[in-house]
Design a protein around this motif. Structure first.
Motif, PDB file in Angstrom:
ATOM      1  N   ASP A 103      -2.921   4.113  -7.885  1.00  0.00           N
ATOM      2  CA  ASP A 103      -3.329   4.332  -6.500  1.00  0.00           C
ATOM      3  C   ASP A 103      -4.114   5.632  -6.413  1.00  0.00           C
ATOM      4  O   ASP A 103      -3.737   6.635  -7.020  1.00  0.00           O
ATOM      5  CB  ASP A 103      -2.088   4.413  -5.606  1.00  0.00           C
TER       6      ASP A 103
ATOM      7  N   ARG B  94      -5.887   0.816  -4.316  1.00  0.00           N
ATOM      8  CA  ARG B  94      -5.271   0.360  -5.566  1.00  0.00           C
ATOM      9  C   ARG B  94      -6.356  -0.062  -6.545  1.00  0.00           C
ATOM     10  O   ARG B  94      -7.286  -0.758  -6.189  1.00  0.00           O
ATOM     11  CB  ARG B  94      -4.352  -0.813  -5.262  1.00  0.00           C
TER      12      ARG B  94
ATOM     13  N   ALA C 278       0.845  -1.187   0.000  1.00  0.00           N
ATOM     14  CA  ALA C 278       0.000   0.000   0.000  1.00  0.00           C
ATOM     15  C   ALA C 278       0.887   1.246   0.000  1.00  0.00           C
ATOM     16  O   ALA C 278       1.966   1.262   0.568  1.00  0.00           O
ATOM     17  CB  ALA C 278      -0.901  -0.008   1.221  1.00  0.00           C
TER      18      ALA C 278
ATOM     19  N   LEU D 151      -3.693   5.999   3.536  1.00  0.00           N
ATOM     20  CA  LEU D 151      -3.430   4.914   2.591  1.00  0.00           C
ATOM     21  C   LEU D 151      -4.276   5.111   1.345  1.00  0.00           C
ATOM     22  O   LEU D 151      -5.451   5.462   1.418  1.00  0.00           O
ATOM     23  CB  LEU D 151      -3.757   3.560   3.220  1.00  0.00           C
TER      24      LEU D 151
END
Length: 178
Positions: free
Chosen positions: A90, A78, A66, A75
């Motif tokens: 991402d 994806r 990640a 985070l």
């Protein structure tokens, strides 16, 4: 963006302004060759972007870990682009930023998909990519089990059946003892 942003790669390099395509501003990491793009800027560019023919380019293989968003450190999610090209981009849901690892933006453009980023980031697109991957996996197993010649012949017959107005009756005839 007022404060300098840093890449989440090992070098933690400060991102520098760049132009991903004529009129499309982004940020670039000189250490990992990644690019960050704000979806707001992308959408404004896309509304005026010319059609993009497909060419060839490849993305750099990236690990599957990640990534933290350079803008907010959350985070990122994806998203699979597809089987061809086969890589992930991402996206930070909070800041609406997208990260392209080395060569991914160029590979997206080369595939003629530079103006389809919003579609790629949808659940429907992701389900379609997954379904296509499962179909290809099943085909590999069937080709191993029955042989390429048999599977090619079945594909030819299937294509022919799709053109027949009475295909259900023809299929029933195939299964019947007459």
């Amino acid at each position: 963006m007022n404060k300098p942003l840093h890449c989440s790669c090992a070098a933690h390099t400060e991102l520098s302004p760049c132009e991903l395509a004529p009129g499309l501003k982004g940020l670039h990491c000189t250490s990992c060759d990644g690019h960050m793009l704000m979806l707001e800027d992308y959408r404004a560019w896309r509304s005026t972007a010319p059609a993009q023919p497909a060419t060839t380019a490849t993305a750099t293989a990236e690990d599957d870990s990640a990534r933290h968003c350079p803008a907010c450190t959350r985070l990122m999610q994806r998203y699979r682009v597809g089987s061809t090209p086969d890589f992930r981009v991402d996206r930070c849901a909070a800041c609406q930023a997208v990260w392209f690892a080395g060569g991914e933006w160029q590979a997206l453009l080369a595939a003629g998909m530079g103006t389809r980023l919003d579609e790629i980031l949808t659940d429907a697109w992701q389900r379609q990519v997954q379904a296509e991957e499962l179909r290809k996996g099943r085909e590999v197993v069937l080709r191993q089990r029955h042989g390429a010649a048999t599977m090619d012949e079945l594909a030819r017959i299937r294509q022919w059946l799709h053109t027949q107005p009475e295909r259900d009756e023809l299929l029933a005839l195939l299964r019947a003892d007459w």
